[in-house]
Scaffold this motif. Structure first.
Motif, PDB file in Angstrom:
ATOM      1  N   LEU A   1       6.207  -1.838  -7.856  1.00  0.00           N
ATOM      2  CA  LEU A   1       6.348  -3.006  -6.996  1.00  0.00           C
ATOM      3  C   LEU A   1       7.513  -3.890  -7.430  1.00  0.00           C
ATOM      4  O   LEU A   1       8.242  -4.439  -6.613  1.00  0.00           O
ATOM      5  CB  LEU A   1       5.056  -3.825  -6.998  1.00  0.00           C
ATOM      6  N   ARG A   2       7.690  -4.021  -8.754  1.00  0.00           N
ATOM      7  CA  ARG A   2       8.791  -4.857  -9.250  1.00  0.00           C
ATOM      8  C   ARG A   2      10.144  -4.278  -8.873  1.00  0.00           C
ATOM      9  O   ARG A   2      11.101  -5.012  -8.642  1.00  0.00           O
ATOM     10  CB  ARG A   2       8.679  -5.026 -10.765  1.00  0.00           C
ATOM     11  N   SER A   3      10.231  -2.958  -8.814  1.00  0.00           N
ATOM     12  CA  SER A   3      11.503  -2.321  -8.477  1.00  0.00           C
ATOM     13  C   SER A   3      11.711  -2.175  -6.975  1.00  0.00           C
ATOM     14  O   SER A   3      12.794  -1.786  -6.526  1.00  0.00           O
ATOM     15  CB  SER A   3      11.576  -0.933  -9.124  1.00  0.00           C
ATOM     16  N   PHE A   4      10.660  -2.509  -6.211  1.00  0.00           N
ATOM     17  CA  PHE A   4      10.727  -2.331  -4.761  1.00  0.00           C
ATOM     18  C   PHE A   4      11.862  -3.150  -4.157  1.00  0.00           C
ATOM     19  O   PHE A   4      12.629  -2.669  -3.323  1.00  0.00           O
ATOM     20  CB  PHE A   4       9.381  -2.736  -4.143  1.00  0.00           C
ATOM     21  N   GLY A   5      11.993  -4.393  -4.594  1.00  0.00           N
ATOM     22  CA  GLY A   5      13.039  -5.247  -4.051  1.00  0.00           C
ATOM     23  C   GLY A   5      14.435  -4.740  -4.356  1.00  0.00           C
ATOM     24  O   GLY A   5      15.373  -5.008  -3.589  1.00  0.00           O
ATOM     25  N   GLY A   6      14.578  -4.001  -5.454  1.00  0.00           N
ATOM     26  CA  GLY A   6      15.885  -3.486  -5.807  1.00  0.00           C
ATOM     27  C   GLY A   6      16.435  -2.489  -4.806  1.00  0.00           C
ATOM     28  O   GLY A   6      17.658  -2.288  -4.728  1.00  0.00           O
ATOM     29  N   LEU A   7      15.552  -1.855  -4.041  1.00  0.00           N
ATOM     30  CA  LEU A   7      16.020  -0.912  -3.027  1.00  0.00           C
ATOM     31  C   LEU A   7      16.931  -1.588  -2.007  1.00  0.00           C
ATOM     32  O   LEU A   7      17.882  -0.990  -1.498  1.00  0.00           O
ATOM     33  CB  LEU A   7      14.821  -0.301  -2.287  1.00  0.00           C
ATOM     34  N   PHE A   8      16.625  -2.849  -1.708  1.00  0.00           N
ATOM     35  CA  PHE A   8      17.295  -3.520  -0.606  1.00  0.00           C
ATOM     36  C   PHE A   8      18.746  -3.898  -0.914  1.00  0.00           C
ATOM     37  O   PHE A   8      19.442  -4.395  -0.028  1.00  0.00           O
ATOM     38  CB  PHE A   8      16.495  -4.765  -0.196  1.00  0.00           C
ATOM     39  N   VAL A   9      19.200  -3.683  -2.130  1.00  0.00           N
ATOM     40  CA  VAL A   9      20.603  -3.939  -2.446  1.00  0.00           C
ATOM     41  C   VAL A   9      21.358  -2.647  -2.719  1.00  0.00           C
ATOM     42  O   VAL A   9      22.536  -2.688  -3.063  1.00  0.00           O
ATOM     43  CB  VAL A   9      20.727  -4.895  -3.664  1.00  0.00           C
ATOM     44  N   GLN A  10      20.705  -1.510  -2.552  1.00  0.00           N
ATOM     45  CA  GLN A  10      21.376  -0.227  -2.758  1.00  0.00           C
ATOM     46  C   GLN A  10      22.004   0.226  -1.448  1.00  0.00           C
ATOM     47  O   GLN A  10      21.313   0.326  -0.425  1.00  0.00           O
ATOM     48  CB  GLN A  10      20.390   0.811  -3.279  1.00  0.00           C
ATOM     49  N   PRO A  11      23.315   0.508  -1.430  1.00  0.00           N
ATOM     50  CA  PRO A  11      24.027   0.818  -0.180  1.00  0.00           C
ATOM     51  C   PRO A  11      23.394   1.919   0.676  1.00  0.00           C
ATOM     52  O   PRO A  11      23.287   1.733   1.901  1.00  0.00           O
ATOM     53  CB  PRO A  11      25.435   1.202  -0.659  1.00  0.00           C
ATOM     54  N   PRO A  12      22.950   3.046   0.108  1.00  0.00           N
ATOM     55  CA  PRO A  12      22.373   4.075   0.991  1.00  0.00           C
ATOM     56  C   PRO A  12      21.153   3.568   1.742  1.00  0.00           C
ATOM     57  O   PRO A  12      21.003   3.805   2.937  1.00  0.00           O
ATOM     58  CB  PRO A  12      21.992   5.202   0.018  1.00  0.00           C
TER      59      PRO A  12
ATOM     60  N   LEU B   1       0.792  -1.229   0.000  1.00  0.00           N
ATOM     61  CA  LEU B   1       0.000   0.000   0.000  1.00  0.00           C
ATOM     62  C   LEU B   1       0.824   1.279   0.000  1.00  0.00           C
ATOM     63  O   LEU B   1       0.462   2.257  -0.670  1.00  0.00           O
ATOM     64  CB  LEU B   1      -0.947   0.010   1.214  1.00  0.00           C
ATOM     65  N   VAL B   2       1.912   1.308   0.763  1.00  0.00           N
ATOM     66  CA  VAL B   2       2.689   2.546   0.847  1.00  0.00           C
ATOM     67  C   VAL B   2       3.234   2.984  -0.514  1.00  0.00           C
ATOM     68  O   VAL B   2       3.206   4.184  -0.836  1.00  0.00           O
ATOM     69  CB  VAL B   2       3.816   2.410   1.896  1.00  0.00           C
ATOM     70  N   PRO B   3       3.735   2.071  -1.369  1.00  0.00           N
ATOM     71  CA  PRO B   3       4.198   2.518  -2.690  1.00  0.00           C
ATOM     72  C   PRO B   3       3.120   3.187  -3.539  1.00  0.00           C
ATOM     73  O   PRO B   3       3.436   3.912  -4.483  1.00  0.00           O
ATOM     74  CB  PRO B   3       4.683   1.218  -3.343  1.00  0.00           C
ATOM     75  N   LEU B   4       1.833   2.957  -3.233  1.00  0.00           N
ATOM     76  CA  LEU B   4       0.769   3.637  -3.977  1.00  0.00           C
ATOM     77  C   LEU B   4       0.902   5.154  -3.895  1.00  0.00           C
ATOM     78  O   LEU B   4       0.457   5.866  -4.791  1.00  0.00           O
ATOM     79  CB  LEU B   4      -0.601   3.226  -3.414  1.00  0.00           C
ATOM     80  N   GLY B   5       1.528   5.634  -2.812  1.00  0.00           N
ATOM     81  CA  GLY B   5       1.704   7.070  -2.670  1.00  0.00           C
ATOM     82  C   GLY B   5       2.611   7.683  -3.716  1.00  0.00           C
ATOM     83  O   GLY B   5       2.598   8.904  -3.913  1.00  0.00           O
TER      84      GLY B   5
ATOM     85  N   SER C   1       7.824   4.542  -1.539  1.00  0.00           N
ATOM     86  CA  SER C   1       8.456   3.226  -1.571  1.00  0.00           C
ATOM     87  C   SER C   1       9.611   3.136  -0.592  1.00  0.00           C
ATOM     88  O   SER C   1       9.797   2.119   0.088  1.00  0.00           O
ATOM     89  CB  SER C   1       8.959   2.929  -2.988  1.00  0.00           C
ATOM     90  N   VAL C   2      10.406   4.198  -0.514  1.00  0.00           N
ATOM     91  CA  VAL C   2      11.569   4.194   0.367  1.00  0.00           C
ATOM     92  C   VAL C   2      11.148   4.137   1.834  1.00  0.00           C
ATOM     93  O   VAL C   2      11.703   3.371   2.626  1.00  0.00           O
ATOM     94  CB  VAL C   2      12.442   5.442   0.091  1.00  0.00           C
ATOM     95  N   ILE C   3      10.147   4.932   2.210  1.00  0.00           N
ATOM     96  CA  ILE C   3       9.674   4.907   3.590  1.00  0.00           C
ATOM     97  C   ILE C   3       9.050   3.550   3.908  1.00  0.00           C
ATOM     98  O   ILE C   3       9.270   2.974   4.979  1.00  0.00           O
ATOM     99  CB  ILE C   3       8.660   6.038   3.836  1.00  0.00           C
ATOM    100  N   GLY C   4       8.269   3.002   2.974  1.00  0.00           N
ATOM    101  CA  GLY C   4       7.682   1.683   3.194  1.00  0.00           C
ATOM    102  C   GLY C   4       8.738   0.615   3.373  1.00  0.00           C
ATOM    103  O   GLY C   4       8.655  -0.225   4.279  1.00  0.00           O
TER     104      GLY C   4
END
Length: 400
Positions: free
Chosen positions: A193-204, A59-63, A328-331
């Motif tokens: 949503l597909r790109s959401f998982g990619g956040l978790f491998v970004q160092p920042p 739901l949060v990425p809907l924002g 997405s980042v906050i979620g």
């Protein structure tokens, strides 16, 4: 974000998050009324937490796609519906369903935080985030105190009835929040949503997330485990008395609301390191619980100050580093929060049986040390996320 808008956003966050945590002081009478066995009472808490975790991802990425003010209004209405179902539940399955619905849409908190970051000028983003996040702390800690008092007078159902009324009343007020800038190039929800998982491998993002994981594991160790020694010998405190310790935590956390202003002034990196050191030191006082309640109160104040300061700093840095994906980042960041809190709660209960409060205090200090180590070795404070092409850095301060 003027003062009225900050207050409104803070109240929205406080009421929404209380729908997840306010039931903790009333689990025993709630379970007795609904016929839930004592060894299954944790499921009442888990229902809301699992709903919340699903909402963070779905739901949060809907924002980042839709008008956040409409989402805030709709999600508040659904929090009200879930709380009302819980209040009126004739049996355990209905209560579990109501708690899951309320938890699922309680992620309106993160949508509100992302909206605040989007409408705040760069030089004031930290101040606004600090003020709004204070509402979350009030909801988590103050909500427990209020829930205990309400339940003592009118029973546990009154807690969820009050939350339903408050959430329903706030829903139309969401449109009084300032509108966010138009986003004509917003990605489609499926792609997001597909790109959401990619956040978790970004160092920042990963660095900040790991700090949050250990930070809230330490927080969960205190607030989920502290009731055990306080309710036992030699103190034998009741639920209302134990809930009053939330006021000490509230005082400390609200004191850290200024962390956002420090971030705006460019001091966030320094404050983050200092706050994590204070978090570690606080456990020396908290560990004295069996012998000194004043030292416990002092430790609780310092711990909650430190947690809030780091939490505001993390959100400030991430929304500045990823301005086009704030939702997405906050979620995603709050996934670390939820997992860390759950780990702390589960581990402290198990360790207390084996090693008493000393074992729990060592555990909380170990989590704090891990957060400090990630911050020092990984240095997520200096990591910067990708910037949109052709745009200047979104924040003048040094993320910390």
């Amino acid at each position: 974000m003027n003062r009225w808008a900050r207050l409104l956003a803070a109240v929205v966050c406080g009421v929404a998050v209380a729908s997840v945590y306010a039931g903790q002081p009333v689990l025993e009478p709630m379970g007795r009324d609904l016929g839930v066995p004592a060894d299954a009472l944790g499921g009442l808490v888990a229902a809301g937490q699992l709903g919340y975790l699903a909402g963070l991802v779905l739901l949060v990425p809907l924002g980042d796609v839709l008008d956040r003010r409409r989402l805030i209004a709709a999600h508040l209405a659904l929090v009200a519906a879930g709380s009302a179902l819980t209040a009126a539940a004739p049996d355990a399955p209905a209560a579990f369903a109501g708690l899951a619905v309320a938890g699922l849409f309680a992620v309106v908190v993160q949508t509100t935080v992302a909206h605040t970051a989007a409408v705040s000028p760069d030089a004031e983003r930290g101040r606004d985030l600090g003020a709004v996040t204070s509402g979350v702390v009030i909801g988590i800690l103050g909500g427990r105190v209020a829930a205990g008092a309400l339940a003592d007078v009118w029973g546990w159902r009154s807690v969820y009835l009050a939350l339903a009324v408050l959430a329903a009343a706030l829903a139309p007020l969401a449109f009084a929040l300032p509108p966010a800038p138009a986003r004509p190039d917003a990605p489609r929800y499926g792609r997001l949503l597909r790109s959401f998982g990619g956040l978790f491998v970004q160092p920042p993002f990963l660095g900040r997330g790991l700090v949050a994981f250990f930070l809230f594991a330490s927080f969960g160790t205190l607030w989920s485990g502290m009731a055990l020694p306080l309710a036992g010998p030699p103190r034998y405190l009741d639920e209302t008395q134990i809930g009053l310790f939330g006021l000490a935590g509230l005082a400390g956390a609200l004191g850290a609301a200024r962390a956002g202003r420090w971030a705006d002034a460019g001091h966030a990196r320094r404050v983050t390191g200092l706050a994590l050191a204070l978090l570690l030191a606080s456990w020396a006082a908290i560990g004295q619980l069996p012998w000194s309640l004043p030292l416990l109160v002092a430790g609780v104040i310092v711990l909650d100050f430190a947690v809030q300061a780091v939490h505001v700093s993390n959100q400030h840095a991430l929304t500045a580093a990823y301005p086009d994906r704030a939702g997405s980042v906050i979620g995603g960041y709050m996934v670390f929060y939820s997992l860390g809190s759950a780990l702390g709660a589960a581990a402290t209960a198990a360790l207390y049986d084996a090693a008493g409060w000393t074992g729990s205090a060592v555990l909380g200090a170990a989590f704090a040390l891990c957060a400090l180590a990630v911050r020092t070795i990984g240095d997520p404070a200096t990591a910067r996320g990708p910037r949109p092409s052709g745009r200047p850095a979104p924040c003048r301060s040094t993320p910390g």
